[in-house]
Design a protein around this motif. Sequence first.
Motif, PDB file in Angstrom:
ATOM      1  N   VAL A 133      89.768  97.239 143.639  1.00 40.23           N
ATOM      2  CA  VAL A 133      88.759  96.546 142.829  1.00 40.23           C
ATOM      3  C   VAL A 133      87.356  96.729 143.399  1.00 40.23           C
ATOM      4  N   GLY A 134      87.189  96.563 144.702  1.00 45.39           N
ATOM      5  CA  GLY A 134      85.861  96.666 145.315  1.00 45.39           C
ATOM      6  C   GLY A 134      85.168  97.983 145.019  1.00 45.39           C
ATOM      7  N   PRO A 135      85.785  99.122 145.344  1.00 45.36           N
ATOM      8  CA  PRO A 135      85.135 100.401 145.053  1.00 45.36           C
ATOM      9  C   PRO A 135      84.894 100.635 143.561  1.00 45.36           C
ATOM     10  N   PHE A 136      85.823 100.179 142.723  1.00 43.80           N
ATOM     11  CA  PHE A 136      85.673 100.322 141.272  1.00 43.80           C
ATOM     12  C   PHE A 136      84.443  99.563 140.777  1.00 43.80           C
ATOM     13  N   ARG A 137      84.359  98.287 141.144  1.00 42.81           N
ATOM     14  CA  ARG A 137      83.219  97.476 140.678  1.00 42.81           C
ATOM     15  C   ARG A 137      81.911  97.970 141.268  1.00 42.81           C
ATOM     16  N   GLU A 138      81.927  98.358 142.534  1.00 46.93           N
ATOM     17  CA  GLU A 138      80.707  98.861 143.175  1.00 46.93           C
ATOM     18  C   GLU A 138      80.194 100.102 142.444  1.00 46.93           C
ATOM     19  N   ALA A 139      81.104 101.003 142.074  1.00 48.05           N
ATOM     20  CA  ALA A 139      80.700 102.206 141.345  1.00 48.05           C
ATOM     21  C   ALA A 139      80.101 101.849 139.986  1.00 48.05           C
ATOM     22  N   LEU A 140      80.715 100.911 139.272  1.00 44.48           N
ATOM     23  CA  LEU A 140      80.170 100.499 137.984  1.00 44.48           C
ATOM     24  C   LEU A 140      78.769  99.902 138.139  1.00 44.48           C
ATOM     25  N   VAL A 141      78.613  98.974 139.075  1.00 46.41           N
ATOM     26  CA  VAL A 141      77.318  98.319 139.284  1.00 46.41           C
ATOM     27  C   VAL A 141      76.268  99.347 139.698  1.00 46.41           C
ATOM     28  N   ASN A 142      76.616 100.242 140.633  1.00 46.83           N
ATOM     29  CA  ASN A 142      75.657 101.258 141.088  1.00 46.83           C
ATOM     30  C   ASN A 142      75.199 102.161 139.951  1.00 46.83           C
ATOM     31  N   ASP A 143      76.081 102.404 138.985  1.00 43.62           N
ATOM     32  CA  ASP A 143      75.723 103.238 137.841  1.00 43.62           C
ATOM     33  C   ASP A 143      75.171 102.428 136.665  1.00 43.62           C
ATOM     34  N   GLY A 144      75.073 101.098 136.835  1.00 42.86           N
ATOM     35  CA  GLY A 144      74.526 100.246 135.785  1.00 42.86           C
ATOM     36  C   GLY A 144      75.460 100.047 134.608  1.00 42.86           C
ATOM     37  N   ILE A 145      76.760 100.211 134.822  1.00 38.94           N
ATOM     38  CA  ILE A 145      77.733 100.130 133.735  1.00 38.94           C
ATOM     39  C   ILE A 145      78.326  98.723 133.669  1.00 38.94           C
ATOM     40  N   PRO A 146      78.212  98.055 132.532  1.00 37.57           N
ATOM     41  CA  PRO A 146      78.806  96.724 132.387  1.00 37.57           C
ATOM     42  C   PRO A 146      80.335  96.795 132.424  1.00 37.57           C
ATOM     43  N   PHE A 147      80.950  95.761 133.003  1.00 38.43           N
ATOM     44  CA  PHE A 147      82.409  95.685 133.071  1.00 38.43           C
ATOM     45  C   PHE A 147      83.001  95.310 131.719  1.00 38.43           C
ATOM     46  N   THR A 148      82.301  94.438 130.987  1.00 39.66           N
ATOM     47  CA  THR A 148      82.762  94.012 129.663  1.00 39.66           C
ATOM     48  C   THR A 148      81.557  93.598 128.835  1.00 39.66           C
ATOM     49  N   SER A 149      81.812  93.245 127.592  1.00 38.46           N
ATOM     50  CA  SER A 149      80.736  92.893 126.670  1.00 38.46           C
ATOM     51  C   SER A 149      81.093  91.631 125.893  1.00 38.46           C
ATOM     52  N   PHE A 150      80.104  90.756 125.728  1.00 35.31           N
ATOM     53  CA  PHE A 150      80.268  89.535 124.944  1.00 35.31           C
ATOM     54  C   PHE A 150      79.329  89.604 123.744  1.00 35.31           C
ATOM     55  N   ALA A 151      79.817  89.163 122.594  1.00 35.41           N
ATOM     56  CA  ALA A 151      79.007  89.152 121.379  1.00 35.41           C
ATOM     57  C   ALA A 151      78.213  87.860 121.288  1.00 35.41           C
ATOM     58  N   VAL A 152      76.980  87.966 120.849  1.00 32.49           N
ATOM     59  CA  VAL A 152      76.126  86.803 120.592  1.00 32.49           C
ATOM     60  C   VAL A 152      75.463  87.003 119.236  1.00 32.49           C
ATOM     61  N   GLU A 153      75.130  85.896 118.583  1.00 31.11           N
ATOM     62  CA  GLU A 153      74.491  85.996 117.273  1.00 31.11           C
ATOM     63  C   GLU A 153      73.026  86.386 117.376  1.00 31.11           C
ATOM     64  N   ASN A 154      72.296  85.772 118.311  1.00 30.17           N
ATOM     65  CA  ASN A 154      70.865  86.031 118.464  1.00 30.17           C
ATOM     66  C   ASN A 154      70.607  86.428 119.908  1.00 30.17           C
ATOM     67  N   ILE A 155      70.559  87.719 120.146  1.00 30.47           N
ATOM     68  CA  ILE A 155      70.455  88.198 121.527  1.00 30.47           C
ATOM     69  C   ILE A 155      69.123  87.816 122.173  1.00 30.47           C
ATOM     70  N   ASP A 156      68.049  87.798 121.401  1.00 28.68           N
ATOM     71  CA  ASP A 156      66.755  87.431 121.987  1.00 28.68           C
ATOM     72  C   ASP A 156      66.759  85.975 122.450  1.00 28.68           C
ATOM     73  N   ALA A 157      67.313  85.083 121.645  1.00 23.39           N
ATOM     74  CA  ALA A 157      67.391  83.669 122.028  1.00 23.39           C
ATOM     75  C   ALA A 157      68.315  83.485 123.224  1.00 23.39           C
ATOM     76  N   GLU A 158      69.448  84.179 123.236  1.00 18.64           N
ATOM     77  CA  GLU A 158      70.382  84.057 124.359  1.00 18.64           C
ATOM     78  C   GLU A 158      69.764  84.626 125.636  1.00 18.64           C
TER      79      GLU A 158
END
Length: 129
Positions: free
Chosen positions: A63-88
């Motif tokens: 997990v550590g190397p996997f997450r570190e690689a994602l963060v270093n490359d700016g890649i999100p682990f997952t995505s959440f939907a919101v209705e108004n992204i600017d307000a959120e």
Amino acid sequence: MKIYITSVFVDDQAKAREFYTTVLGFVVKHDIPMGEDSWLTLTAPDALDGPELLLEPAGHPAVGPFREALVNDGIPFTSFAVENIDAEYERLLALGVVFTQPPTQMGPVTTAVFDDTCGNLIQLSSYGG
């Protein structure tokens, strides 16, 4: 077939629970002690019977190397939907959340990316802005 549970690896379940409930607004569905950790799942407050997010302990050596690689490359682990992204975005900024990408239009979708304080980048997505 439908999505039942999806996971996000976290360094500390108590810290993650606090952030994901108090800051992001999810609610606890299950918190079942299992040794040092818990089976800890969350849901959206308006979808209590919807998909669950498991705050998965990040103890596995891969997990550590996997997450570190994602963060270093700016890649999100997952995505959440919101209705108004600017307000959120503004709401979360006011709560001290650190964003690595402000709301950015990408075709019909606007996305923003933040640090969940638990070792992950998380993307917010909204159709139409």
